[in-house]
Motif scaffolding. Structure first.
Motif, PDB file in Angstrom:
ATOM      1  N   VAL A 153       0.850  -1.190   0.000  1.00 50.04           N
ATOM      2  CA  VAL A 153       0.000   0.000   0.000  1.00 50.04           C
ATOM      3  C   VAL A 153       0.886   1.241   0.000  1.00 50.04           C
ATOM      4  CG1 VAL A 153      -1.708   1.319   1.281  1.00 50.04           C
ATOM      5  CG2 VAL A 153      -1.880  -1.186   1.198  1.00 50.04           C
ATOM      6  N   GLN A 154       0.506   2.199  -0.800  1.00 53.54           N
ATOM      7  CA  GLN A 154       1.265   3.450  -0.872  1.00 53.54           C
ATOM      8  C   GLN A 154       0.301   4.631  -0.961  1.00 53.54           C
ATOM      9  OE1 GLN A 154       4.011   3.652  -4.186  1.00 53.54           O
ATOM     10  NE2 GLN A 154       5.425   4.953  -3.026  1.00 53.54           N
ATOM     11  N   LEU A 155       0.579   5.636  -0.153  1.00 56.37           N
ATOM     12  CA  LEU A 155      -0.135   6.904  -0.216  1.00 56.37           C
ATOM     13  C   LEU A 155       0.896   7.984  -0.520  1.00 56.37           C
ATOM     14  CD1 LEU A 155      -2.400   6.619   2.980  1.00 56.37           C
ATOM     15  CD2 LEU A 155      -2.973   5.983   0.639  1.00 56.37           C
ATOM     16  N   VAL A 156       0.649   8.763  -1.562  1.00 56.92           N
ATOM     17  CA  VAL A 156       1.616   9.777  -1.980  1.00 56.92           C
ATOM     18  C   VAL A 156       0.923  11.133  -2.028  1.00 56.92           C
ATOM     19  CG1 VAL A 156       3.214  10.523  -3.756  1.00 56.92           C
ATOM     20  CG2 VAL A 156       2.905   8.082  -3.307  1.00 56.92           C
ATOM     21  N   GLU A 157       1.383  12.026  -1.162  1.00 57.55           N
ATOM     22  CA  GLU A 157       0.827  13.372  -1.110  1.00 57.55           C
ATOM     23  C   GLU A 157       1.572  14.299  -2.055  1.00 57.55           C
ATOM     24  OE1 GLU A 157       0.869  11.825   3.241  1.00 57.55           O
ATOM     25  OE2 GLU A 157       2.132  11.737   1.452  1.00 57.55           O
ATOM     26  N   SER A 158       0.873  15.318  -2.524  1.00 58.03           N
ATOM     27  CA  SER A 158       1.498  16.347  -3.349  1.00 58.03           C
ATOM     28  C   SER A 158       0.713  17.639  -3.197  1.00 58.03           C
ATOM     29  CB  SER A 158       1.537  15.920  -4.816  1.00 58.03           C
ATOM     30  OG  SER A 158       0.228  15.723  -5.313  1.00 58.03           O
ATOM     31  N   GLY A 159       1.325  18.726  -3.646  1.00 54.63           N
ATOM     32  CA  GLY A 159       0.636  20.011  -3.661  1.00 54.63           C
ATOM     33  C   GLY A 159       1.097  21.006  -2.622  1.00 54.63           C
ATOM     34  N   GLY A 160       1.928  20.577  -1.697  1.00 54.10           N
ATOM     35  CA  GLY A 160       2.416  21.506  -0.696  1.00 54.10           C
ATOM     36  C   GLY A 160       3.443  22.461  -1.275  1.00 54.10           C
ATOM     37  N   GLY A 169      -2.481   0.084  -4.188  1.00 52.63           N
ATOM     38  CA  GLY A 169      -2.289  -1.140  -3.422  1.00 52.63           C
ATOM     39  C   GLY A 169      -3.412  -1.482  -2.476  1.00 52.63           C
ATOM     40  N   LEU A 170      -4.504  -0.755  -2.576  1.00 54.96           N
ATOM     41  CA  LEU A 170      -5.682  -1.061  -1.762  1.00 54.96           C
ATOM     42  C   LEU A 170      -6.923  -0.692  -2.551  1.00 54.96           C
ATOM     43  CD1 LEU A 170      -6.095   1.673   1.052  1.00 54.96           C
ATOM     44  CD2 LEU A 170      -4.923   2.013  -1.100  1.00 54.96           C
ATOM     45  N   THR A 171      -8.051  -1.277  -2.131  1.00 54.30           N
ATOM     46  CA  THR A 171      -9.329  -0.939  -2.760  1.00 54.30           C
ATOM     47  C   THR A 171      -9.808   0.342  -2.112  1.00 54.30           C
ATOM     48  OG1 THR A 171      -9.748  -3.307  -3.029  1.00 54.30           O
ATOM     49  CG2 THR A 171     -11.616  -1.808  -3.340  1.00 54.30           C
ATOM     50  N   PHE A 172      -9.403   1.453  -2.680  1.00 52.49           N
ATOM     51  CA  PHE A 172      -9.523   2.742  -2.010  1.00 52.49           C
ATOM     52  C   PHE A 172     -10.957   3.080  -1.642  1.00 52.49           C
ATOM     53  CE2 PHE A 172      -8.090   6.653  -0.517  1.00 52.49           C
ATOM     54  CZ  PHE A 172      -8.792   7.700  -1.062  1.00 52.49           C
ATOM     55  N   LYS A 173     -11.913   2.687  -2.478  1.00 55.78           N
ATOM     56  CA  LYS A 173     -13.313   3.038  -2.220  1.00 55.78           C
ATOM     57  C   LYS A 173     -13.857   2.380  -0.953  1.00 55.78           C
ATOM     58  CE  LYS A 173     -15.168  -0.589  -5.215  1.00 55.78           C
ATOM     59  NZ  LYS A 173     -15.996  -0.870  -6.421  1.00 55.78           N
ATOM     60  N   GLU A 174     -13.114   1.423  -0.406  1.00 54.72           N
ATOM     61  CA  GLU A 174     -13.523   0.759   0.822  1.00 54.72           C
ATOM     62  C   GLU A 174     -12.906   1.401   2.067  1.00 54.72           C
ATOM     63  OE1 GLU A 174     -12.536  -3.346   0.333  1.00 54.72           O
ATOM     64  OE2 GLU A 174     -14.072  -3.684  -1.209  1.00 54.72           O
ATOM     65  N   TYR A 175     -12.123   2.449   1.874  1.00 55.18           N
ATOM     66  CA  TYR A 175     -11.398   3.079   2.972  1.00 55.18           C
ATOM     67  C   TYR A 175     -11.848   4.513   3.196  1.00 55.18           C
ATOM     68  CZ  TYR A 175      -8.051  -0.726   3.268  1.00 55.18           C
ATOM     69  OH  TYR A 175      -7.464  -1.950   3.465  1.00 55.18           O
ATOM     70  N   SER A 176     -11.973   4.872   4.438  1.00 58.74           N
ATOM     71  CA  SER A 176     -12.096   6.272   4.799  1.00 58.74           C
ATOM     72  C   SER A 176     -10.702   6.896   4.770  1.00 58.74           C
ATOM     73  CB  SER A 176     -12.695   6.423   6.196  1.00 58.74           C
ATOM     74  OG  SER A 176     -13.995   5.877   6.239  1.00 58.74           O
ATOM     75  N   ALA A 200      -3.901   9.777   5.288  1.00 59.32           N
ATOM     76  CA  ALA A 200      -3.961   8.455   5.883  1.00 59.32           C
ATOM     77  C   ALA A 200      -5.256   7.768   5.451  1.00 59.32           C
ATOM     78  CB  ALA A 200      -3.900   8.559   7.402  1.00 59.32           C
ATOM     79  N   ALA A 201      -5.234   6.441   5.497  1.00 62.89           N
ATOM     80  CA  ALA A 201      -6.404   5.663   5.106  1.00 62.89           C
ATOM     81  C   ALA A 201      -6.704   4.621   6.172  1.00 62.89           C
ATOM     82  CB  ALA A 201      -6.181   4.989   3.761  1.00 62.89           C
ATOM     83  N   THR A 202      -7.996   4.351   6.361  1.00 62.41           N
ATOM     84  CA  THR A 202      -8.401   3.366   7.350  1.00 62.41           C
ATOM     85  C   THR A 202      -9.629   2.609   6.900  1.00 62.41           C
ATOM     86  OG1 THR A 202      -9.104   3.056   9.654  1.00 62.41           O
ATOM     87  CG2 THR A 202      -9.808   5.083   8.572  1.00 62.41           C
ATOM     88  N   ASN A 203      -9.710   1.347   7.316  1.00 64.77           N
ATOM     89  CA  ASN A 203     -10.928   0.581   7.073  1.00 64.77           C
ATOM     90  C   ASN A 203     -11.781   0.486   8.343  1.00 64.77           C
ATOM     91  OD1 ASN A 203      -9.315  -1.165   8.493  1.00 64.77           O
ATOM     92  ND2 ASN A 203      -9.272  -2.778   6.945  1.00 64.77           N
ATOM     93  N   HIS A 204     -11.448   1.280   9.336  1.00 68.36           N
ATOM     94  CA  HIS A 204     -12.270   1.363  10.536  1.00 68.36           C
ATOM     95  C   HIS A 204     -13.332   2.445  10.318  1.00 68.36           C
ATOM     96  CE1 HIS A 204      -9.583  -1.237  12.735  1.00 68.36           C
ATOM     97  NE2 HIS A 204      -8.556  -0.495  12.354  1.00 68.36           N
ATOM     98  N   PRO A 205     -14.561   2.174  10.758  1.00 68.37           N
ATOM     99  CA  PRO A 205     -15.645   3.125  10.465  1.00 68.37           C
ATOM    100  C   PRO A 205     -15.703   4.326  11.387  1.00 68.37           C
ATOM    101  CG  PRO A 205     -16.500   1.229  11.659  1.00 68.37           C
ATOM    102  CD  PRO A 205     -15.049   0.937  11.373  1.00 68.37           C
ATOM    103  N   ASP A 206     -15.055   4.218  12.542  1.00 68.95           N
ATOM    104  CA  ASP A 206     -15.191   5.285  13.534  1.00 68.95           C
ATOM    105  C   ASP A 206     -13.821   5.834  13.934  1.00 68.95           C
ATOM    106  OD1 ASP A 206     -17.577   3.077  14.926  1.00 68.95           O
ATOM    107  OD2 ASP A 206     -18.041   4.901  13.782  1.00 68.95           O
ATOM    108  N   GLY A 207     -13.868   6.901  14.703  1.00 70.19           N
ATOM    109  CA  GLY A 207     -12.631   7.455  15.237  1.00 70.19           C
ATOM    110  C   GLY A 207     -11.749   8.096  14.183  1.00 70.19           C
TER     111      GLY A 207
END
Length: 123
Positions: free
Chosen positions: A1-8, A25-32, A96-103
């Motif tokens: 899994v990779q998250l790449v930020e840009s624009g700063g 590297g992840l099914t992004f639509k399933e992640y908050s 950041a990405a998470t598959n947890h629904p809360d918090g």
């Protein structure tokens, strides 16, 4: 899994920036997804989050009304539009990405983190 930020970048107070975070590297639509920031000598703090469906968004009080988080799942990307920037918004911004629904306002909720992008707001 990779998250790449840009624009700063360096921007004057009152200006705007749009940060992007491209996920792979992840099914992004399933992640908050969330944005956090960390200034030198300070703890990482919550900025904004968006639920996996895009139906719910959350903001820190310090950015409410100025920042807008959005996602475009077809491009596996989450954005934060930052308007009316202030010098106190200067920080390294992380997505950041998470598959947890809360918090979603808590760093420990998130499974995956990017390396961040620097935003500097001059007065």
């Amino acid at each position: 899994v990779q998250l790449v930020e840009s624009g700063g970048e360096l921007v004057q107070a009152g200006g705007s920036l749009r940060l992007s975070c491209a996920a792979s590297g992840l099914t992004f639509k399933e992640y908050s997804a969330g944005w956090f920031r960390q200034a030198p000598g300070k703890e990482r703090e919550f900025v904004a989050a968006i639920s996996w469906s895009g139906d719910n968004t959350f903001y820190a009080d310090s950015v409410k009304g100025r920042f807008t988080i959005s996602r475009y799942d077809a491009k596996n990307t989450v954005y934060v539009q930052m308007n009316s920037l202030k010098p106190e918004d200067t920080a390294h911004y992380y997505c950041a990405a998470t598959n947890h629904p809360d918090g979603l306002g808590t760093t420990s909720t998130y499974n995956y983190w990017g390396q961040g992008t620097q935003v500097t707001v001059s007065s």
